[in-house]
Design a protein around this motif. Structure first.
Motif, PDB file in Angstrom:
ATOM      1  N   ASP A 175       0.807  -1.216   0.000  1.00  0.00           N
ATOM      2  CA  ASP A 175       0.000   0.000   0.000  1.00  0.00           C
ATOM      3  C   ASP A 175       0.848   1.277   0.000  1.00  0.00           C
ATOM      4  OD1 ASP A 175      -2.506  -1.290   0.023  1.00  0.00           O
ATOM      5  OD2 ASP A 175      -2.353  -1.609   2.189  1.00  0.00           O
ATOM      6  N   LEU A 176       2.157   1.135  -0.015  1.00  0.00           N
ATOM      7  CA  LEU A 176       3.044   2.292   0.023  1.00  0.00           C
ATOM      8  C   LEU A 176       3.562   2.621  -1.370  1.00  0.00           C
ATOM      9  CD1 LEU A 176       5.161   1.353   3.176  1.00  0.00           C
ATOM     10  CD2 LEU A 176       3.006   2.605   3.080  1.00  0.00           C
ATOM     11  N   MET A 177       3.924   3.888  -1.580  1.00  0.00           N
ATOM     12  CA  MET A 177       4.464   4.341  -2.858  1.00  0.00           C
ATOM     13  C   MET A 177       5.983   4.163  -2.859  1.00  0.00           C
ATOM     14  SD  MET A 177       4.263   8.126  -4.588  1.00  0.00           S
ATOM     15  CE  MET A 177       5.399   8.844  -3.410  1.00  0.00           C
ATOM     16  N   ALA A 178       6.517   3.566  -3.919  1.00  0.00           N
ATOM     17  CA  ALA A 178       7.963   3.343  -4.035  1.00  0.00           C
ATOM     18  C   ALA A 178       8.670   4.633  -4.417  1.00  0.00           C
ATOM     19  CB  ALA A 178       8.251   2.261  -5.064  1.00  0.00           C
ATOM     20  N   TRP A 179       9.755   4.943  -3.711  1.00  0.00           N
ATOM     21  CA  TRP A 179      10.610   6.081  -4.064  1.00  0.00           C
ATOM     22  C   TRP A 179      11.723   5.651  -5.003  1.00  0.00           C
ATOM     23  CZ3 TRP A 179      12.457   8.587   1.155  1.00  0.00           C
ATOM     24  CH2 TRP A 179      11.364   8.959   1.930  1.00  0.00           C
ATOM     25  N   GLY A 180      12.003   4.367  -5.014  1.00  0.00           N
ATOM     26  CA  GLY A 180      13.162   3.879  -5.745  1.00  0.00           C
ATOM     27  C   GLY A 180      14.368   3.828  -4.826  1.00  0.00           C
ATOM     28  N   PRO A 234      19.313   0.498  -0.371  1.00  0.00           N
ATOM     29  CA  PRO A 234      18.026   0.710   0.288  1.00  0.00           C
ATOM     30  C   PRO A 234      16.955   1.244  -0.659  1.00  0.00           C
ATOM     31  CG  PRO A 234      19.616   2.360   1.012  1.00  0.00           C
ATOM     32  CD  PRO A 234      20.350   1.372   0.169  1.00  0.00           C
ATOM     33  N   GLN A 235      15.825   0.555  -0.669  1.00  0.00           N
ATOM     34  CA  GLN A 235      14.653   0.968  -1.422  1.00  0.00           C
ATOM     35  C   GLN A 235      13.654   1.517  -0.400  1.00  0.00           C
ATOM     36  OE1 GLN A 235      14.439   0.395  -4.943  1.00  0.00           O
ATOM     37  NE2 GLN A 235      16.576  -0.165  -4.684  1.00  0.00           N
ATOM     38  N   CYS A 236      13.175   2.731  -0.620  1.00  0.00           N
ATOM     39  CA  CYS A 236      12.258   3.358   0.331  1.00  0.00           C
ATOM     40  C   CYS A 236      10.849   3.421  -0.239  1.00  0.00           C
ATOM     41  CB  CYS A 236      12.747   4.756   0.682  1.00  0.00           C
ATOM     42  SG  CYS A 236      14.316   4.754   1.555  1.00  0.00           S
ATOM     43  N   PHE A 237       9.879   3.340   0.668  1.00  0.00           N
ATOM     44  CA  PHE A 237       8.462   3.372   0.324  1.00  0.00           C
ATOM     45  C   PHE A 237       7.759   4.232   1.370  1.00  0.00           C
ATOM     46  CE2 PHE A 237      10.375  -0.613  -0.791  1.00  0.00           C
ATOM     47  CZ  PHE A 237       9.879  -0.929  -2.050  1.00  0.00           C
ATOM     48  N   SER A 238       6.689   4.922   0.984  1.00  0.00           N
ATOM     49  CA  SER A 238       5.952   5.725   1.959  1.00  0.00           C
ATOM     50  C   SER A 238       4.489   5.876   1.553  1.00  0.00           C
ATOM     51  CB  SER A 238       6.588   7.116   2.104  1.00  0.00           C
ATOM     52  OG  SER A 238       6.414   7.860   0.922  1.00  0.00           O
ATOM     53  N   ARG A 239       3.723   6.390   2.513  1.00  0.00           N
ATOM     54  CA  ARG A 239       2.315   6.699   2.255  1.00  0.00           C
ATOM     55  C   ARG A 239       1.907   7.823   3.182  1.00  0.00           C
ATOM     56  NH1 ARG A 239      -3.041   2.979   3.152  1.00  0.00           N
ATOM     57  NH2 ARG A 239      -4.506   4.497   2.335  1.00  0.00           N
ATOM     58  N   GLY A 244      -1.716  21.519   8.174  1.00  0.00           N
ATOM     59  CA  GLY A 244      -0.827  22.573   8.668  1.00  0.00           C
ATOM     60  C   GLY A 244       0.601  22.073   8.778  1.00  0.00           C
ATOM     61  N   GLU A 245       1.165  22.179   9.986  1.00  0.00           N
ATOM     62  CA  GLU A 245       2.551  21.763  10.199  1.00  0.00           C
ATOM     63  C   GLU A 245       2.683  20.297  10.599  1.00  0.00           C
ATOM     64  OE1 GLU A 245       4.943  24.353  12.548  1.00  0.00           O
ATOM     65  OE2 GLU A 245       3.922  26.129  11.815  1.00  0.00           O
ATOM     66  N   VAL A 246       1.571  19.579  10.673  1.00  0.00           N
ATOM     67  CA  VAL A 246       1.603  18.173  11.087  1.00  0.00           C
ATOM     68  C   VAL A 246       1.377  17.273   9.878  1.00  0.00           C
ATOM     69  CG1 VAL A 246       0.529  16.405  12.522  1.00  0.00           C
ATOM     70  CG2 VAL A 246       0.756  18.741  13.388  1.00  0.00           C
ATOM     71  N   THR A 247       2.340  16.384   9.641  1.00  0.00           N
ATOM     72  CA  THR A 247       2.234  15.397   8.577  1.00  0.00           C
ATOM     73  C   THR A 247       2.484  14.034   9.195  1.00  0.00           C
ATOM     74  OG1 THR A 247       3.081  16.978   6.970  1.00  0.00           O
ATOM     75  CG2 THR A 247       3.146  14.664   6.343  1.00  0.00           C
ATOM     76  N   VAL A 248       1.617  13.079   8.891  1.00  0.00           N
ATOM     77  CA  VAL A 248       1.742  11.723   9.421  1.00  0.00           C
ATOM     78  C   VAL A 248       1.727  10.758   8.245  1.00  0.00           C
ATOM     79  CG1 VAL A 248       0.700   9.958  10.897  1.00  0.00           C
ATOM     80  CG2 VAL A 248       0.537  12.377  11.545  1.00  0.00           C
ATOM     81  N   GLY A 249       2.622   9.789   8.287  1.00  0.00           N
ATOM     82  CA  GLY A 249       2.654   8.825   7.208  1.00  0.00           C
ATOM     83  C   GLY A 249       3.318   7.541   7.622  1.00  0.00           C
ATOM     84  N   ALA A 250       3.429   6.659   6.676  1.00  0.00           N
ATOM     85  CA  ALA A 250       4.105   5.380   6.879  1.00  0.00           C
ATOM     86  C   ALA A 250       5.355   5.381   6.018  1.00  0.00           C
ATOM     87  CB  ALA A 250       3.187   4.233   6.471  1.00  0.00           C
ATOM     88  N   TRP A 251       6.435   4.757   6.517  1.00  0.00           N
ATOM     89  CA  TRP A 251       7.692   4.696   5.785  1.00  0.00           C
ATOM     90  C   TRP A 251       8.278   3.307   5.963  1.00  0.00           C
ATOM     91  CZ3 TRP A 251      12.961   4.431   7.483  1.00  0.00           C
ATOM     92  CH2 TRP A 251      13.915   4.755   6.511  1.00  0.00           C
ATOM     93  N   HIS A 252       8.859   2.793   4.907  1.00  0.00           N
ATOM     94  CA  HIS A 252       9.511   1.483   4.919  1.00  0.00           C
ATOM     95  C   HIS A 252      10.800   1.611   4.121  1.00  0.00           C
ATOM     96  CE1 HIS A 252       9.963  -2.893   4.611  1.00  0.00           C
ATOM     97  NE2 HIS A 252      10.311  -2.665   3.358  1.00  0.00           N
ATOM     98  N   CYS A 253      11.864   0.959   4.598  1.00  0.00           N
ATOM     99  CA  CYS A 253      13.129   1.001   3.882  1.00  0.00           C
ATOM    100  C   CYS A 253      13.803  -0.361   3.986  1.00  0.00           C
ATOM    101  CB  CYS A 253      14.029   2.083   4.469  1.00  0.00           C
ATOM    102  SG  CYS A 253      15.530   2.385   3.517  1.00  0.00           S
ATOM    103  N   THR A 254      14.328  -0.840   2.867  1.00  0.00           N
ATOM    104  CA  THR A 254      15.073  -2.093   2.877  1.00  0.00           C
ATOM    105  C   THR A 254      16.498  -1.819   3.368  1.00  0.00           C
ATOM    106  OG1 THR A 254      15.712  -1.828   0.557  1.00  0.00           O
ATOM    107  CG2 THR A 254      13.666  -3.055   0.997  1.00  0.00           C
ATOM    108  N   ALA A 255      17.283  -2.857   3.558  1.00  0.00           N
ATOM    109  CA  ALA A 255      18.606  -2.744   4.186  1.00  0.00           C
ATOM    110  C   ALA A 255      19.547  -1.797   3.461  1.00  0.00           C
ATOM    111  CB  ALA A 255      19.243  -4.124   4.286  1.00  0.00           C
ATOM    112  N   GLY A 256      20.228  -0.975   4.271  1.00  0.00           N
ATOM    113  CA  GLY A 256      21.226  -0.055   3.747  1.00  0.00           C
ATOM    114  C   GLY A 256      21.590   0.984   4.782  1.00  0.00           C
TER     115      GLY A 256
END
Length: 103
Positions: A15-20, A30-35, A41-53
């Protein structure tokens, strides 16, 4: 202010977007993904995933607060102090933090 919630199912890698690949990595590939889950305003909440690196960060632009759902890693402050984290940990990196990540 709008109400927002997410279930654990909203955090799967599928369900996360790949950054490459992370171009600043100095080891691994490391491959990163987020959503984005919430932005008000100044508050941003999300999910982040990163493979080894590993990679360095200089002058973090915002304070980051994160809860580790799975995995483990290490943060090293600019002064060399090591901080290990893993599943179930809550981590706060203050605005302006510099150091390195190893995941």
């Amino acid at each position: 202010v709008p109400f927002s919630s997410a279930s654990i199912d909203d955090f799967t890698v599928d369900d996360l977007m790949a950054w490459g690949p992370l171009k600043t990595a100095d080891w691994g590939n490391p491959q990163c993904f987020s959503r984005l889950l919430y932005n008000e305003g100044e508050v941003t909440v999300g999910a982040w995933h990163c493979t080894a690196g590993g990679f360095s960060v200089t002058d973090l632009p915002d304070t980051e607060v994160w809860y580790v759902l799975a995995g483990e890693g290490k943060l090293v402050d600019a002064d060399g102090k090591e901080h290990y984290w893993g599943s179930g940990d809550l981590v706060v990196l203050p605005k302006g933090w510099s150091g390195r990540w190893d995941v």
